[in-house]
Design an enzyme around this catalytic site. Structure first.
Site, PDB file in Angstrom:
ATOM      1  N   HIS A  45       0.823  -1.207   0.000  1.00 57.26           N
ATOM      2  CA  HIS A  45       0.000   0.000   0.000  1.00 57.26           C
ATOM      3  C   HIS A  45       0.861   1.263   0.000  1.00 57.26           C
ATOM      4  CE1 HIS A  45      -3.002  -2.959   0.847  1.00 57.26           C
ATOM      5  NE2 HIS A  45      -3.950  -2.062   0.778  1.00 57.26           N
ATOM      6  N   VAL A 172      -1.230   0.713  18.178  1.00 51.66           N
ATOM      7  CA  VAL A 172      -1.803   1.044  16.871  1.00 51.66           C
ATOM      8  C   VAL A 172      -2.098  -0.250  16.118  1.00 51.66           C
ATOM      9  CG1 VAL A 172      -1.527   2.284  14.693  1.00 51.66           C
ATOM     10  CG2 VAL A 172      -0.459   3.180  16.775  1.00 51.66           C
ATOM     11  N   TRP A 226     -16.273 -16.789  10.383  1.00 49.23           N
ATOM     12  CA  TRP A 226     -17.562 -16.082  10.348  1.00 49.23           C
ATOM     13  C   TRP A 226     -17.541 -14.793  11.158  1.00 49.23           C
ATOM     14  CZ3 TRP A 226     -16.644 -20.986  12.230  1.00 49.23           C
ATOM     15  CH2 TRP A 226     -16.602 -21.129  13.624  1.00 49.23           C
ATOM     16  N   LYS A 227     -16.653 -14.696  12.135  1.00 49.97           N
ATOM     17  CA  LYS A 227     -16.587 -13.475  12.945  1.00 49.97           C
ATOM     18  C   LYS A 227     -16.037 -12.305  12.126  1.00 49.97           C
ATOM     19  CE  LYS A 227     -16.108 -15.961  17.322  1.00 49.97           C
ATOM     20  NZ  LYS A 227     -15.298 -16.166  18.537  1.00 49.97           N
ATOM     21  N   HIS A 311       6.830   1.480  15.821  1.00 48.64           N
ATOM     22  CA  HIS A 311       7.369   2.495  16.736  1.00 48.64           C
ATOM     23  C   HIS A 311       8.858   2.289  16.939  1.00 48.64           C
ATOM     24  CE1 HIS A 311       8.421   4.043  20.806  1.00 48.64           C
ATOM     25  NE2 HIS A 311       7.755   5.091  20.364  1.00 48.64           N
TER      26      HIS A 311
END
Length: 340
Positions: A45, A172, A226-227, A311
């Site tokens: 990305h 994060v 499924w969660k 970090h």
């Protein structure tokens, strides 16, 4: 792989963006975000999205001149139309506005519709958390993952970002609803490596760790089965509701490319209104200290938590000037060609 100094990467990306008509400020911002994402280990990305972004701008799917338009205000909640503008700029401006609202109300919520791919969602979580804010952000996407029980792409993977600040190291989390992203599958296939755990289904409908087989079927596995499927569906519904925009199943109707026409939500909290920054600092530091003292498992690797590796890497070289980035040769050559 090509080793590229971080400043060289930023400057090269700026040239690419300026050549396709982005303003100086937009080119600088987009270059920084893509370069930092790559340096943080999310090349899929970062530099991995450059050629596609250029293509989208040239096709008119991303309007580099468009700006945010406020369409609804309700106290600490504001709704904006992104007008298919640059996703990185739209997301950064939404984050900044949410922080301003949080300064006033304790909580700021900006919902954004008709925007484009924000690239790495974690960029905006880090932007907020490094300024002392907690954050909860997410986006919907076009259908690119099967709902649980389906064999076809029917829901978005709808990345979710959560962040809580601490000077010693924030928490994060930046995760898609799929167990592995398509970017990760491509990376492992290129490296001729298998997934460490099942990541999707092959052509026979069997769970597989073969990245090429999963990409061929495009049946990636939702996180938590499924969660993860259920969470993706609700994130989609809430993003569309809050922004008054398109749910996942309507985004493809635009036929404007991946992530174009999506909805995003930026919730930001100011700890000063919630017991103070010292309380937040103590809370996070206590959690990380507890985790660091936990007994490692059989792999004997250090216990990890969300945000730790990023970090630590950033602390080693805070200004990035001496950092270098490893980039796939083909990707780097394509970027150089676009910059010339």
């Amino acid at each position: 792989m090509t080793t590229v100094p971080f400043p060289t990467l930023v400057n090269t990306l700026e040239r690419v963006f300026k050549r396709i008509g982005l303003s100086v400020d937009d080119a600088t911002l987009c270059a920084r975000i893509h370069a930092e994402s790559t340096w943080d280990g999310v090349a899929s990305h970062g530099v991995g999205r450059i050629t596609r972004f250029v293509d989208y701008v040239q096709r008119g799917w991303v309007d580099s001149q468009a700006t945010l338009q406020r369409v609804h205000t309700l106290g600490a909640l504001e709704v904006y139309d992104g007008n298919f503008g640059i996703g990185v700029r739209n997301a950064m401006e939404a984050t900044e506005r949410a922080m301003a609202l949080a300064d006033e109300h304790g909580l700021g919520l900006v919902a954004l519709r008709n925007t484009t791919h924000w690239m790495r969602g974690g960029s905006y979580g880090w932007h907020a958390v490094e300024r002392g804010y907690a954050a909860l952000m997410w986006t919907n996407t076009e259908p690119c993952m099967p709902a649980w029980g389906s064999s076809e792409q029917s829901i978005g993977n709808n990345p979710l970002v959560m962040a809580v600040p601490s000077d010693k190291g924030p928490l994060v989390l930046d995760m898609a609803m799929s167990q592995f992203s398509y970017g990760k599958l491509k990376t492992l296939e290129r490296q001729e490596e298998s997934l460490p755990i099942d990541g999707g289904f092959d052509s026979k409908g069997q769970l597989s760790r073969d990245p090429a087989a999963i990409q061929a079927t495009r049946r990636i596995l939702p996180t938590g089965y499924w969660k993860g499927s259920g969470l993706a569906i609700l994130l989609d519904a809430l993003a569309a509701l809050l922004s008054q925009g398109r749910p996942s199943h309507e985004i493809d109707n635009l036929q404007r490319g991946s992530g174009t026409g999506c909805c995003q939500v930026f919730m930001v909290f100011n700890p000063q209104h919630l017991g103070g920054s010292d309380l937040c600092q103590t809370l996070v530091d206590g959690i990380t200290a507890h985790l660091s003292s936990a007994t490692p498992d059989e792999t004997e690797r250090q216990v990890r938590w969300p945000g730790k590796s990023t970090h630590d890497r950033r602390q080693l070289n805070k200004d990035n000037n001496d950092a270098t980035v490893e980039i796939d040769d083909g990707t780097w050559n394509a970027i150089i060609a676009l910059a010339e």
